[in-house]
Design a protein around this motif. Structure first.
Motif, short mmCIF file in Angstrom:
data_model
loop_
_atom_site.label_atom_id
_atom_site.label_comp_id
_atom_site.label_asym_id
_atom_site.label_seq_id
_atom_site.Cartn_x
_atom_site.Cartn_y
_atom_site.Cartn_z
N ALA A 122 0.80 -1.16 -0.03
CA ALA A 122 0.00 0.00 -0.19
C ALA A 122 0.77 1.41 -0.05
N ALA A 123 1.97 1.27 0.71
CA ALA A 123 2.88 2.33 0.79
C ALA A 123 3.53 2.66 -0.58
N ASP A 124 3.94 1.46 -1.38
CA ASP A 124 4.34 1.54 -2.63
C ASP A 124 3.44 2.21 -3.69
N ALA A 125 2.26 1.51 -3.56
CA ALA A 125 0.94 2.12 -4.35
C ALA A 125 1.00 3.80 -4.01
N PHE A 126 1.06 4.25 -2.91
CA PHE A 126 1.02 5.64 -2.37
C PHE A 126 2.29 6.44 -3.10
N LYS A 127 3.09 5.81 -2.97
CA LYS A 127 4.45 6.35 -3.45
C LYS A 127 4.22 6.77 -4.77
N ARG A 128 3.81 5.67 -5.53
CA ARG A 128 3.40 5.94 -7.13
C ARG A 128 2.66 6.83 -7.49
N ARG A 129 1.29 7.04 -6.64
CA ARG A 129 0.46 7.84 -6.79
C ARG A 129 0.90 9.36 -6.89
N MET A 130 1.63 9.41 -5.56
CA MET A 130 1.92 10.80 -5.30
C MET A 130 3.08 11.35 -6.38
N GLU A 131 3.95 10.41 -6.69
CA GLU A 131 5.03 10.94 -7.86
C GLU A 131 4.47 11.18 -9.27
N SER A 132 3.04 10.40 -9.39
CA SER A 132 2.31 10.60 -10.68
C SER A 132 1.74 12.17 -10.53
N LEU A 133 1.48 12.50 -9.39
CA LEU A 133 0.92 14.11 -9.33
C LEU A 133 2.08 14.96 -9.03
#
Length: 494
Positions: A122-133
């Motif tokens: 879940a933390a990896d998914a959060f990181k990817r989402r934030m970086e995409s933003l």
């Protein structure tokens, strides 16, 4: 309605000046751990009447050219979908909300740091989402034996393993969606990396409560203890400050307990600890801006009783245990306060006893208490709301602001089409009906214009309210308490 007891303008000036002074103390680079709520600090505004809920963010705006924000979130909180109780949203979603809120105030958000990262999906998914933003995301890792294994913590295998957060401004404000997010560890990790690079930097802490230069048993400090009773926080005299400076100040148990460890970390990172006590680390100036101690004491005592009733209701709904209630009863004894300071409690109880149904009461700005009872058309909170608006507008109690003919179709839709078992109007439905009536009924318009005057008024219900009614009272700024009783004997309550 509370008397003004706090000078908000003076607070903003003093607080920003104090932070500037601390930045200069450390060679123009300060990591500031920012505890509590930066936005909508309603606890502070309740116990320090005159304190604006957005005071802290306004103060930071005065430092906007010097400040950048780093938001810390714990990986395990992302994994567990931890929810902010006041907003009902998860911590990871709140990071997005905070970024938007800071940006809307002209403040620069430099990055997000995920603390205690251990490759949680879940933390990896959060990181990817934030970086995409477009956000920079850094990772900080768990350290075995934290916070006591200082040789490991302050080494290349401890703080040294963490990503170094690139920052560009003199003041780095480290904040988070909630407690336990690792803000202090982020600050100390940054200090370690800075000193390894030969860059001078410092650390300070900003917590509004407890207020260090008020007495230990001052109602404002007791109100803070009541607010954090579920966390186990206890106010105490700072023994390190007393020993170093011969002055009595107030801090809380967690900061006092961790200070020897922090001091040792500072010595290992910086060569010496710049502070002699936990109080020295702080920059809070709120206690210097109280202009009417009697007013803040009265407001704080009200807050203690409100916290007690909240704990009673939480225990009834299974969200708290006896221990929390006992703690708050003890705090009430220390503050020499009981429920009698809230006239709305006795007033609503009288109506409930007379009618045999739920009742509610609101104390108006002048001290007059208005009550409301349960009827076939409205719940008690709706009736009380209308009665309060009538009184504020100088409208006769018997006047109809919303005609029964207008209410009946709403009830029909609720029961026949929306699956509700309760035909009576909730507070939100009542306000919408009142707003519609205001287009043709001048009295309804006059009543509707009084809504702003309800902010800061005390209210009480003889039963636990639905989330809808609780939410509407909260949005209107009414300070609500409830008896720990359900309206029905059902086991399931929506």
């Amino acid at each position: 309605m509370d008397k003004i007891g706090f000078d908000n303008g003076k607070y903003r000036d003093l607080q920003s000046s104090r932070i500037r002074e601390r930045i200069g103390q450390f060679g123009n680079k300060l990591y500031l751990e920012f505890g509590g709520k930066l936005f909508d600090d309603h606890h502070a505004s309740r116990v320090l009447p005159g304190f604006a809920p957005d005071s802290k963010i306004r103060m930071l705006q005065e430092l906007a050219d010097k400040a950048e924000i780093v938001i810390a979130i714990c990986a395990s909180d992302i994994e567990k979908n931890k929810i902010r109780g006041d907003l009902g949203i998860t911590y990871d979603v709140d990071v997005l909300r905070l970024i938007d809120a800071f940006r809307s105030q002209g403040l620069y958000v430099g990055s997000v740091v995920v603390t205690r990262y251990a490759a949680q999906p879940a933390a990896d998914a959060f990181k990817r989402r934030m970086e995409s933003l477009g956000m920079r995301v850094y990772l900080h890792y768990p350290i075995a034996g934290y916070p006591n294994n200082i040789p490991l913590i302050v080494s290349d295998e401890g703080y040294g393993k963490n990503d170094y957060i690139e920052t560009s401004r003199p003041l780095v404000v480290v904040t988070a969606p909630g407690p336990g997010s690792g803000k202090m560890a982020v600050c100390l990790s940054q200090l370690y990396h800075a000193y390894k690079r030969g860059v001078k930097a410092g650390y300070a802490k900003f917590e509004t409560f407890p207020i260090w230069n008020l007495p230990l048993q001052h109602p404002v400090n007791l109100a803070y203890e009541a607010a954090t009773a579920d966390l186990g926080d206890v106010n105490m005299i700072d023994p390190f400050h007393l020993a170093a400076h011969g002055a009595t100040t107030v801090n809380y148990n967690r900061d006092v307990e961790i200070f020897p460890v922090l001091s040792a970390m500072f010595e290992k990172i910086m060569g010496e600890c710049p502070y002699k006590s936990p109080t020295d680390m702080g920059v809070n100036m709120a206690g210097c801006c109280i202009v009417d101690d009697e007013a803040v004491c009265a407001a704080a005592r009200q807050e203690i009783v409100r916290r007690y009733y909240a704990a009673l209701c939480d225990r009834r709904t299974g969200q708290a245990d006896d221990e929390l209630v006992y703690k708050l009863e003890l705090i009430m004894q220390q503050a020499k306060v009981d429920a009698s300071i809230r006239p709305v409690i006795a007033a609503s109880a009288r109506v409930a006893e007379e009618t045999g149904n739920p009742a509610a009461a609101i104390e108006l700005p002048g001290g007059e208490v208005v009550t409301g009872k349960t009827t076939a058309l409205m719940g008690a909170t709706s009736a009380t709301l209308l009665n309060a608006l009538k009184r504020l507008a100088g409208i006769d109690h018997g006047s109809h602001l919303i005609s029964p003919e207008a209410i009946e179709p709403i009830q029909s839709v609720k029961v026949s089409h929306l699956g509700s078992n309760n035909p009576r109007l909730h507070s939100d439905e009542t306000l919408i009906a009142l707003a519609i009536s205001a287009t043709t009924n001048p009295l309804a318009k006059r009543a509707l214009d009084q809504l702003a005057r309800l902010r800061g008024c005390e209210a009480h219900s003889t039963v636990i309210l639905s989330p809808v009614d609780t939410g509407i009272y909260g949005k209107l700024g009414l300070r609500l308490t409830c008896e720990p009783t359900y309206e029905t004997n059902k086991l399931y309550h929506k």
